[in-house]
Design an enzyme around this catalytic site. Structure first.
Site, PDB file in Angstrom:
ATOM      1  N   LYS A  13       0.841  -1.215   0.000  1.00  0.00           N
ATOM      2  CA  LYS A  13       0.000   0.000   0.000  1.00  0.00           C
ATOM      3  C   LYS A  13       0.871   1.258   0.000  1.00  0.00           C
ATOM      4  O   LYS A  13       0.680   2.153  -0.806  1.00  0.00           O
ATOM      5  CB  LYS A  13      -0.936   0.031   1.233  1.00  0.00           C
ATOM      6  CG  LYS A  13      -1.919  -1.118   1.310  1.00  0.00           C
ATOM      7  CD  LYS A  13      -2.871  -0.939   2.474  1.00  0.00           C
ATOM      8  CE  LYS A  13      -2.198  -0.985   3.831  1.00  0.00           C
ATOM      9  NZ  LYS A  13      -1.611  -2.285   4.175  1.00  0.00           N
ATOM     10  N   ARG A  85     -10.003   0.856   8.303  1.00  0.00           N
ATOM     11  CA  ARG A  85      -9.626  -0.524   8.626  1.00  0.00           C
ATOM     12  C   ARG A  85     -10.746  -1.294   9.288  1.00  0.00           C
ATOM     13  O   ARG A  85     -10.615  -2.502   9.503  1.00  0.00           O
ATOM     14  CB  ARG A  85      -8.459  -0.498   9.608  1.00  0.00           C
ATOM     15  CG  ARG A  85      -7.098  -0.557   8.992  1.00  0.00           C
ATOM     16  CD  ARG A  85      -6.108  -0.459  10.121  1.00  0.00           C
ATOM     17  NE  ARG A  85      -4.888  -1.118   9.830  1.00  0.00           N
ATOM     18  CZ  ARG A  85      -3.860  -0.551   9.191  1.00  0.00           C
ATOM     19  NH1 ARG A  85      -3.960   0.661   8.736  1.00  0.00           N
ATOM     20  NH2 ARG A  85      -2.748  -1.212   9.009  1.00  0.00           N
ATOM     21  N   ARG A 124      11.637  -6.885   5.714  1.00  0.00           N
ATOM     22  CA  ARG A 124      11.737  -5.491   6.150  1.00  0.00           C
ATOM     23  C   ARG A 124      12.222  -5.410   7.596  1.00  0.00           C
ATOM     24  O   ARG A 124      12.962  -4.494   7.959  1.00  0.00           O
ATOM     25  CB  ARG A 124      10.386  -4.790   5.999  1.00  0.00           C
ATOM     26  CG  ARG A 124      10.483  -3.299   6.271  1.00  0.00           C
ATOM     27  CD  ARG A 124       9.208  -2.567   5.949  1.00  0.00           C
ATOM     28  NE  ARG A 124       8.129  -2.985   6.819  1.00  0.00           N
ATOM     29  CZ  ARG A 124       6.862  -2.621   6.675  1.00  0.00           C
ATOM     30  NH1 ARG A 124       6.519  -1.854   5.667  1.00  0.00           N
ATOM     31  NH2 ARG A 124       5.939  -3.010   7.512  1.00  0.00           N
ATOM     32  N   ARG A 130      11.224  -2.074  11.785  1.00  0.00           N
ATOM     33  CA  ARG A 130      10.000  -1.399  12.220  1.00  0.00           C
ATOM     34  C   ARG A 130       9.442  -2.138  13.427  1.00  0.00           C
ATOM     35  O   ARG A 130       9.395  -3.369  13.426  1.00  0.00           O
ATOM     36  CB  ARG A 130       8.989  -1.377  11.064  1.00  0.00           C
ATOM     37  CG  ARG A 130       8.098  -0.151  11.107  1.00  0.00           C
ATOM     38  CD  ARG A 130       7.226  -0.047   9.895  1.00  0.00           C
ATOM     39  NE  ARG A 130       5.897  -0.587  10.141  1.00  0.00           N
ATOM     40  CZ  ARG A 130       4.880  -0.474   9.288  1.00  0.00           C
ATOM     41  NH1 ARG A 130       5.063   0.154   8.142  1.00  0.00           N
ATOM     42  NH2 ARG A 130       3.714  -0.983   9.574  1.00  0.00           N
ATOM     43  N   ARG A 141      -1.391  -8.528  13.220  1.00  0.00           N
ATOM     44  CA  ARG A 141      -1.849  -7.560  12.220  1.00  0.00           C
ATOM     45  C   ARG A 141      -2.623  -8.269  11.116  1.00  0.00           C
ATOM     46  O   ARG A 141      -3.678  -7.793  10.689  1.00  0.00           O
ATOM     47  CB  ARG A 141      -0.647  -6.799  11.642  1.00  0.00           C
ATOM     48  CG  ARG A 141      -0.084  -5.755  12.605  1.00  0.00           C
ATOM     49  CD  ARG A 141       1.374  -5.450  12.344  1.00  0.00           C
ATOM     50  NE  ARG A 141       1.631  -4.817  11.069  1.00  0.00           N
ATOM     51  CZ  ARG A 141       2.801  -4.890  10.430  1.00  0.00           C
ATOM     52  NH1 ARG A 141       3.806  -5.576  10.940  1.00  0.00           N
ATOM     53  NH2 ARG A 141       2.961  -4.279   9.275  1.00  0.00           N
TER      54      ARG A 141
END
Ligand code: AP5
Ligand code: MG
Length: 189
Positions: A13, A85, A124, A130, A141
């Site tokens: 996204k 969401r 990532r 992160r 998530r």
């Protein structure tokens, strides 16, 4: 253009929204980026949401709706990434845009399997670290995506404004498909 980009965590996204925003000269409004900036600045909002982000949980709807209402108040165009969401957030967004007579032009859904999404987020985690790319937070998530956000996907599909794009292609291929879809939308306006 007022565009919404939906898809699971790791579907691309943010990657694609930045390119669409540059192409259509519209601001990229990413709720995750807004929240991470608040955490980095140590603001009151940041203190409040930091543990929620780290667990990979969702920030309460009323807080998110307030943030978006303020952020979109003066925008004619936007690429919205990370919101809505939940169905409650989608209802609030629709009401907000209805009120000011600025409906969405397109909703893009990036379709990616959990396996591919997880692989990207794990990569990532190694590169950027992160806070919510830990194995537990990634699982949480994606669980919340299936439990809550897929209902938002269904809602826009029913409304007939959703375009599904195969998010497992290369970044350039995904962007080319999005451009094709948006050209059709622009031509029909
Ligand atoms: P948010 O920042 O929105 O994170 P997310 O939804 O978990 O999604 P990501 O940003 O991880 O993935 P993405 O789809 O943007 O993919 P990306 O382009 O980065 O939200 C973070 C948190 O904030 C939430 O968990 C929640 O706590 C809170 N929050 C935010 N909004 C909220 C709301 N509305 N309500 C409640 N809480 C909210 O790509 C991922 C990786 O894959 C990158 O490394 C990228 O380089 C790579 N990649 C991208 N595309 C490709 C491709 N085609 N091929 C190969 N690799 C690719
Ligand atoms: Mg993102």
């Amino acid at each position: 253009m007022r565009i919404l980009i939906l898809g699971p965590q790791g579907s691309g996204k943010g990657t694609q929204a930045k390119r669409i925003a540059a192409e259509y000269d519209a601001p990229h409004v990413a709720t995750g980026d807004i929240l991470r900036t608040a955490v980095a600045n140590g603001s009151e909002l940041g203190h409040q949401v930091r543990p929620i982000l780290e667990r990979g949980d969702l920030v309460p709807d009323d807080l998110m709706v307030g943030l978006i209402r303020e952020r979109l108040a003066d925008e004619n165009a936007f690429v919205l990434d990370g919101f809505p969401r939940t169905v409650a957030q989608a209802e609030a967004l629709d009401a907000m845009l209805d009120e000011i007579g600025k409906p969405l032009d397109a909703v893009i859904l990036l379709r990616v399997s959990d396996e591919v999404a997880t692989g990207r987020l794990e990569a990532r985690a190694r590169e950027e670290g992160r806070a919510d790319d830990s194995p537990e937070a990634i699982r949480n998530r994606l669980r919340l995506y299936h439990e809550l956000t897929e209902q938002v996907v269904d809602r826009y599909q029913l409304a007939g404004i959703e375009v599904i794009v195969d998010g497992e292609q290369t970044m350039d291929e995904v962007f080319a498909d999005i451009q094709d879809a948006l050209q059709v939308v622009a031509a029909s306006r």
